[in-house]
Scaffold this active site. Sequence first.
Site, mmCIF file in Angstrom:
data_model
loop_
_atom_site.group_PDB
_atom_site.id
_atom_site.type_symbol
_atom_site.label_atom_id
_atom_site.label_comp_id
_atom_site.label_asym_id
_atom_site.label_seq_id
_atom_site.Cartn_x
_atom_site.Cartn_y
_atom_site.Cartn_z
ATOM 1 N N LYS A 204 0.841 -0.980 0.318
ATOM 2 C CA LYS A 204 -0.250 -0.155 0.125
ATOM 3 C C LYS A 204 0.563 0.746 0.132
ATOM 4 O O LYS A 204 0.848 2.528 -1.218
ATOM 5 C CB LYS A 204 -1.194 -0.192 1.084
ATOM 6 C CG LYS A 204 -2.142 1.265 1.400
ATOM 7 C CD LYS A 204 -2.486 1.112 2.551
ATOM 8 C CE LYS A 204 -3.493 2.526 2.899
ATOM 9 N NZ LYS A 204 -4.326 2.507 4.236
ATOM 10 N N GLU A 210 10.970 -4.442 4.249
ATOM 11 C CA GLU A 210 10.372 -6.377 4.002
ATOM 12 C C GLU A 210 10.287 -6.191 2.024
ATOM 13 O O GLU A 210 10.860 -6.712 1.340
ATOM 14 C CB GLU A 210 9.829 -6.633 4.702
ATOM 15 C CG GLU A 210 9.908 -6.956 6.059
ATOM 16 C CD GLU A 210 9.744 -6.425 7.145
ATOM 17 O OE1 GLU A 210 9.305 -4.955 6.535
ATOM 18 O OE2 GLU A 210 9.516 -6.200 7.978
ATOM 19 N N ARG A 266 -4.425 -4.421 6.350
ATOM 20 C CA ARG A 266 -5.680 -5.676 6.648
ATOM 21 C C ARG A 266 -7.300 -6.621 6.171
ATOM 22 O O ARG A 266 -7.045 -7.254 6.062
ATOM 23 C CB ARG A 266 -5.105 -5.908 8.249
ATOM 24 C CG ARG A 266 -6.386 -5.139 9.334
ATOM 25 C CD ARG A 266 -5.441 -5.026 10.298
ATOM 26 N NE ARG A 266 -6.278 -3.566 11.475
ATOM 27 C CZ ARG A 266 -5.352 -2.801 11.416
ATOM 28 N NH1 ARG A 266 -4.745 -2.405 10.576
ATOM 29 N NH2 ARG A 266 -5.766 -1.559 11.958
ATOM 30 N N GLU A 351 -3.997 -6.781 15.367
ATOM 31 C CA GLU A 351 -3.282 -5.244 14.544
ATOM 32 C C GLU A 351 -4.325 -4.130 15.091
ATOM 33 O O GLU A 351 -4.223 -2.399 15.183
ATOM 34 C CB GLU A 351 -2.809 -5.137 13.452
ATOM 35 C CG GLU A 351 -2.306 -4.421 12.685
ATOM 36 C CD GLU A 351 -1.272 -4.200 11.627
ATOM 37 O OE1 GLU A 351 0.426 -4.611 11.645
ATOM 38 O OE2 GLU A 351 -1.877 -4.434 10.957
ATOM 39 N N HIS A 382 -2.864 -32.890 18.585
ATOM 40 C CA HIS A 382 -1.893 -33.640 18.967
ATOM 41 C C HIS A 382 -0.390 -33.575 19.222
ATOM 42 O O HIS A 382 0.919 -33.467 19.486
ATOM 43 C CB HIS A 382 -1.187 -34.692 17.718
ATOM 44 C CG HIS A 382 -2.244 -36.122 17.317
ATOM 45 N ND1 HIS A 382 -2.498 -37.077 18.303
ATOM 46 C CD2 HIS A 382 -3.431 -35.784 16.489
ATOM 47 C CE1 HIS A 382 -3.772 -37.771 17.767
ATOM 48 N NE2 HIS A 382 -4.403 -37.012 16.949
HETATM 49 O O1 F6P Z 1 3.971 -2.770 9.944
HETATM 50 C C1 F6P Z 1 2.827 -3.093 9.650
HETATM 51 C C2 F6P Z 1 1.619 -2.600 8.270
HETATM 52 O O2 F6P Z 1 1.586 -1.871 8.194
HETATM 53 C C3 F6P Z 1 0.360 -3.267 7.940
HETATM 54 O O3 F6P Z 1 -0.704 -2.758 8.771
HETATM 55 C C4 F6P Z 1 0.525 -3.429 6.404
HETATM 56 O O4 F6P Z 1 -0.221 -4.492 6.653
HETATM 57 C C5 F6P Z 1 1.895 -3.784 6.219
HETATM 58 O O5 F6P Z 1 2.378 -3.444 7.611
HETATM 59 C C6 F6P Z 1 2.455 -3.808 4.732
HETATM 60 O O6 F6P Z 1 2.072 -2.212 4.575
HETATM 61 P P1 F6P Z 1 2.072 -2.294 3.106
HETATM 62 O O7 F6P Z 1 1.303 -2.322 2.455
HETATM 63 O O8 F6P Z 1 2.164 -0.983 2.829
HETATM 64 O O9 F6P Z 1 3.873 -2.316 3.241
#
Ligand code: F6P
Length: 544
Positions: A204, A210, A266, A351, A382
């Site tokens: 977004k 990451e 989310r 969250e 289990h």
């Molecule tokens: O760090 C949390 C968060 O902002 C989440 O709310 C979101 O889903 C995720 O990181 C990924 O964010 P983005 O879609 O902006 O990469």
Amino acid sequence: MNITNSVAWKAIEAHRQSLSPLHLRELFARDPGRVASLSLSFDGILYDFSKQRIDSTSLPLLAGLAREAQLEHWTERMFGGEQINASEGRSVLHVALRRSRSPFPTASLDVMPDVLATRQRMAAFAEGIRSGKALGFTGLPIRSVVNIGIGGSDLGPKMLAYALRSVSQPGLDVHYVSNLDSAQLAPLLQTLDARTTLFLVASKTFTTQETMLNAQTARDWLLAGLGDTAAVSRHFAALTAKPERAVQFGIREEAVFPLWDWVGGRFSLWSAVGLALMIAIGPQAFAELLAGAERMDEHFRSAPYERNLPVVMALIGIWNTNFLGATSNAVLPYNESLKYFPSFLQQLEMESNGKAVGSDGQPLACASNPIVWGELGNNGQHAFFQLLHQGGRLVPCDFIAAVRADYPLPGHQEALLANCFAQSAALAFGKTAAEARSELEGTMSPAALEALLPHKVFPGNQPSSTLLLTRLDPQTLGALIALYEHKVFVQGVIWGLNSFDQWGVELGKAVANSILPAIGNPALAAPLDASTQALLAFTRQHIG
Ligand code: F6P
């Protein structure tokens, strides 16, 4: 408002005191109509909450909380496009993403033209890949799709892709990469052919560390394989609310699919973030997913509280957390296809409602979201079910199963369902000392029996609900997810918090940014705490 001062709260507390001496065995024995009054069904979903520690008078009392918290007013504000996410100054309109018609939320604030146009573009793009007509840079059709994203840009689509793999297009591999740890991306890249691979960068914000690092590495790998920067435009697409950043990354405008700031991460699987899923299952199945969710939206908006699945589910969660003192909630799917559902729900619930400060900035007067955890139920039996049965802790459980199997094999589905139903019954009713004794009598000496007896007693009274679906098709899944989304919203309204921001994830990101340069440069570690400095020193010694 402080909901704990409300008339409804006090009435529920008195009710709890009168009900608490009663074991679920007694609650069942007292009311033969219990299951009928404590279950609901909607669109192929049976919601049996008769194994919760409530009776037929509880729901009307609990519904009083929803009224005192002005749930209807908040619901209409959300569906009306008001900025109920006040700390971020945003509307909350993920429900628009599953609607089929304009205008919504209002004629003057109609988001549907953008939503519908994007859905159409997604469908055309997905069909191009599925049909083999969309070609890569060297003229070969795309055979592998890699969604690079994290959190809401990963968990929902990945969960659904696995849930719906029985209706996914064979021969088209869709992968999900989220982790910074190269142990996820590197082995995957070894299996891929750059000529036939498409990367979808789902973010977004288009700044998430990451995702951006994984996307950059994927880009480098692609260029190493194809040897021309022009290849990026044929092998990358972006799903983002920041199209200009995607274009800057090298992705051509036609391959950038928008979402909007009124979609929380989310809650975004219904948006362009669902593109990898749409490629896998096809636009028609994706439309059925949306239709299932839209039906749940309508039900939520119109059904009376005591017959309203999301509201009832939310109220039961509040009963367990705020009146019985539960601190966690286990999600136990008896369905391999729902393997990733617990981790999807962890983000959705924790969250959203893992907060101790209300929308008004004041500390909450009561506990908010319990810890959500879970695992495939049959495997969990289990592993950790021992604690649920005899660990002495209150752990409310959500059992989820589908009657029909996705991949039928003789005898499997019946055995799976029998185990699901057996566990919720055993947790609820347990086994008394008298029952255990009569089972053991005659099988061992009296002394041995007395020694063993305490270990064979199951206290029971562990509350659970069972969501039994006719089958795990796209429509039912859409309804199931929307059910939990609205449950989260209702609970947030009652607790008086903003379910749609997530400030708690920011601190760790900022601290990581200050630590990263100190890994290579010891001089930068000086301002850090002693523990972090020691961890960095050890890391420098061994990082190679
Ligand atoms: O760090 C949390 C968060 O902002 C989440 O709310 C979101 O889903 C995720 O990181 C990924 O964010 P983005 O879609 O902006 O990469």
